[in-house]
Design a protein around this motif. Structure first.
Motif, PDB file in Angstrom:
ATOM      1  N   GLN A 158       0.247   6.967  10.359  1.00 16.58           N
ATOM      2  CA  GLN A 158       1.511   6.661   9.689  1.00 16.58           C
ATOM      3  C   GLN A 158       1.358   6.948   8.194  1.00 16.58           C
ATOM      4  O   GLN A 158       0.519   6.370   7.526  1.00 16.58           O
ATOM      5  CB  GLN A 158       1.866   5.181   9.919  1.00 16.58           C
ATOM      6  CG  GLN A 158       3.229   4.780   9.486  1.00 16.58           C
ATOM      7  CD  GLN A 158       4.294   5.092  10.523  1.00 16.58           C
ATOM      8  OE1 GLN A 158       4.011   5.601  11.597  1.00 16.58           O
ATOM      9  NE2 GLN A 158       5.519   4.784  10.200  1.00 16.58           N
ATOM     10  N   ASP A 190       6.522   8.491   6.466  1.00 18.05           N
ATOM     11  CA  ASP A 190       6.956   7.897   7.735  1.00 18.05           C
ATOM     12  C   ASP A 190       7.449   6.468   7.522  1.00 18.05           C
ATOM     13  O   ASP A 190       8.469   6.054   8.089  1.00 18.05           O
ATOM     14  CB  ASP A 190       5.814   7.897   8.749  1.00 18.05           C
ATOM     15  CG  ASP A 190       5.408   9.291   9.181  1.00 18.05           C
ATOM     16  OD1 ASP A 190       6.270  10.189   9.183  1.00 18.05           O
ATOM     17  OD2 ASP A 190       4.214   9.470   9.518  1.00 18.05           O
ATOM     18  N   ASP A 226      11.210   5.003   8.289  1.00 19.21           N
ATOM     19  CA  ASP A 226      11.409   3.801   9.102  1.00 19.21           C
ATOM     20  C   ASP A 226      12.220   2.752   8.344  1.00 19.21           C
ATOM     21  O   ASP A 226      13.106   2.112   8.904  1.00 19.21           O
ATOM     22  CB  ASP A 226      10.070   3.201   9.530  1.00 19.21           C
ATOM     23  CG  ASP A 226       9.344   4.058  10.552  1.00 19.21           C
ATOM     24  OD1 ASP A 226      10.002   4.928  11.181  1.00 19.21           O
ATOM     25  OD2 ASP A 226       8.128   3.850  10.728  1.00 19.21           O
ATOM     26  N   HIS A 245      15.906   1.371   9.394  1.00 12.90           N
ATOM     27  CA  HIS A 245      16.104  -0.066   9.605  1.00 12.90           C
ATOM     28  C   HIS A 245      17.279  -0.575   8.765  1.00 12.90           C
ATOM     29  O   HIS A 245      18.117  -1.331   9.248  1.00 12.90           O
ATOM     30  CB  HIS A 245      14.824  -0.824   9.256  1.00 12.90           C
ATOM     31  CG  HIS A 245      14.944  -2.299   9.398  1.00 12.90           C
ATOM     32  ND1 HIS A 245      15.063  -2.918  10.618  1.00 12.90           N
ATOM     33  CD2 HIS A 245      14.986  -3.290   8.480  1.00 12.90           C
ATOM     34  CE1 HIS A 245      15.168  -4.210  10.445  1.00 12.90           C
ATOM     35  NE2 HIS A 245      15.124  -4.468   9.144  1.00 12.90           N
TER      36      HIS A 245
END
Length: 70
Positions: free
Chosen positions: A3, A7, A11, A15
């Motif tokens: 990760q 990344d 994310d 979210h």
């Protein structure tokens, strides 16, 4: 898979976008019409108990909710 910071940022953005559009809906939960009608009736009863908006307004709102039954 490793990760990366990029990344993590993708994310985080995903979210935030999901939260701005409201809570995700779970399509696998089934609510029968009778369950829905029961909840609507309970909400209408609780609204009738309120005193903040005046009796006429609350009666109208309760009637509106009850008319949402299927």
């Amino acid at each position: 898979m490793i990760q990366t910071a990029e990344d993590d940022e993708f994310d985080r953005i995903a979210h935030e976008a999901e939260m701005k559009s409201g809570q995700p809906y779970h399509w696998d939960v089934y609510v029968s019409p009778s369950q829905r009608n029961q909840v609507l009736d309970e909400v209408a009863k609780e609204i009738q108990k309120m005193t903040a908006f005046g009796k006429d307004t609350l009666d109208s709102f309760s009637a509106y909710i009850r008319n949402m039954k299927q």
